[in-house]
Design a protein around this motif. Structure first.
Motif, PDB file in Angstrom:
ATOM      1  N   ALA A  28     -59.112   8.606 -14.830  1.00  0.00           N
ATOM      2  CA  ALA A  28     -60.178   8.509 -13.836  1.00  0.00           C
ATOM      3  C   ALA A  28     -60.816   7.124 -13.867  1.00  0.00           C
ATOM      4  N   THR A  32     -66.640   7.055 -13.660  1.00  0.00           N
ATOM      5  CA  THR A  32     -66.751   8.508 -13.540  1.00  0.00           C
ATOM      6  C   THR A  32     -66.484   9.249 -14.853  1.00  0.00           C
ATOM      7  N   ARG A  33     -65.979   8.557 -15.840  1.00  0.00           N
ATOM      8  CA  ARG A  33     -65.544   9.253 -17.058  1.00  0.00           C
ATOM      9  C   ARG A  33     -66.682   9.938 -17.807  1.00  0.00           C
ATOM     10  N   LEU A  36     -67.257  13.257 -16.070  1.00  0.00           N
ATOM     11  CA  LEU A  36     -66.162  14.192 -16.290  1.00  0.00           C
ATOM     12  C   LEU A  36     -66.206  14.751 -17.699  1.00  0.00           C
ATOM     13  N   LEU A 139     -65.559  12.086  -8.485  1.00  0.00           N
ATOM     14  CA  LEU A 139     -64.469  11.155  -8.196  1.00  0.00           C
ATOM     15  C   LEU A 139     -64.476  10.690  -6.745  1.00  0.00           C
ATOM     16  N   ARG A 190     -57.274   8.509  -7.194  1.00  0.00           N
ATOM     17  CA  ARG A 190     -58.565   8.814  -7.817  1.00  0.00           C
ATOM     18  C   ARG A 190     -58.603  10.218  -8.406  1.00  0.00           C
ATOM     19  N   ALA A 191     -57.707  11.086  -7.998  1.00  0.00           N
ATOM     20  CA  ALA A 191     -57.726  12.469  -8.483  1.00  0.00           C
ATOM     21  C   ALA A 191     -56.658  12.749  -9.522  1.00  0.00           C
ATOM     22  N   SER A 193     -56.422  12.278 -12.640  1.00  0.00           N
ATOM     23  CA  SER A 193     -56.871  12.884 -13.899  1.00  0.00           C
ATOM     24  C   SER A 193     -56.835  14.410 -13.787  1.00  0.00           C
TER      25      SER A 193
END
Length: 229
Positions: A28, A32-33, A36, A139, A190-191, A193
């Protein structure tokens, strides 16, 4: 409701963060990590309640505490609890606490006896589907397959924890159907992950001969990161 019978039916895998999951989340965007990681830490905390609670009333009270605490994140600063603080800092500005709280309802569905198809579907939708939907919001990505990926991921995990082989096989079949749908076609960058997590869940069901962390599994994740399949 929480009950002793349900506790014996399932043993959720909700201990430390698995290295493969950490690898998947590393796909990711950096910004954003933390969010998440906070979402999956919440999932772990909620699952631990089922794993460690034997008394029905105690389990109900603990889940209720989390549900209410998550809802209050919309209107008040988080208490001195690390997961709630991380959610308040990295998630709630984009995904409301009341929305995140529905993940707790998903876990609660497993505490019903008997664990019928309706309860399993509710678990899949509210635990996995809502968790992945919240992650997708962080995300900033929209894809119809994300809900199926989350539900399949949750069902695959459940199937590995059920003590009844026939029931486990039925849940595994439900998981495979959703995961096959989710993993059809190329995933947006972006998705990926989340796509990687779906891949791991499907591998758990279809290729148990390759243990977690094996070169084949890690290589498959890396391929997904590069090309989205």
């Amino acid at each position: 409701m929480v009950n002793k019978t349900a506790s014996s039916q399932t043993e959720p895998a909700v201990t430390a963060v698995h290295p493969e999951r950490a690898l998947a989340l590393s796909y990711a965007p950096v910004s954003t990590r933390p969010g998440l990681e906070a979402l999956f830490a919440l999932d772990t905390a909620l699952g631990t309640i089922l794993k460690t609670t034997r008394e029905p009333i105690v389990g109900q009270m603990r889940l209720t505490w989390w549900y209410e605490a998550l809802g209050r994140l919309d209107t008040a600063p988080p208490p001195a609890e690390p997961v709630l603080q991380a959610l308040g800092r990295h998630v709630v500005p984009q995904v409301g606490g009341a929305t995140i709280a529905t993940i707790a309802e998903g876990w609660e569905a497993l505490l019903e006896t008997p664990l019928d198809d309706a309860a399993v579907e509710r678990f899949a939708r509210l635990r996995g589907g809502q968790l992945f939907a919240a992650a997708a919001s962080l995300l900033a990505v929209s894809d119809d397959r994300i809900a199926a990926a989350g539900e399949g991921w949750a069902l695959a995990d459940l199937s590995l924890r059920l003590s009844d082989p026939q029931r486990a096989a039925g849940v595994a079949a439900m998981a495979r159907g959703r995961l096959d749908t989710a993993l059809h076609g190329r995933w947006p960058r972006r998705a990926r992950s989340l796509g990687a997590l779906a891949l791991l869940a499907r591998a758990d069901l279809t290729a148990p001969e390759h243990p977690a962390g094996s070169p084949k599994r890690v290589g498959r994740l890396l391929l997904h990161r590069l090309v989205g399949y």
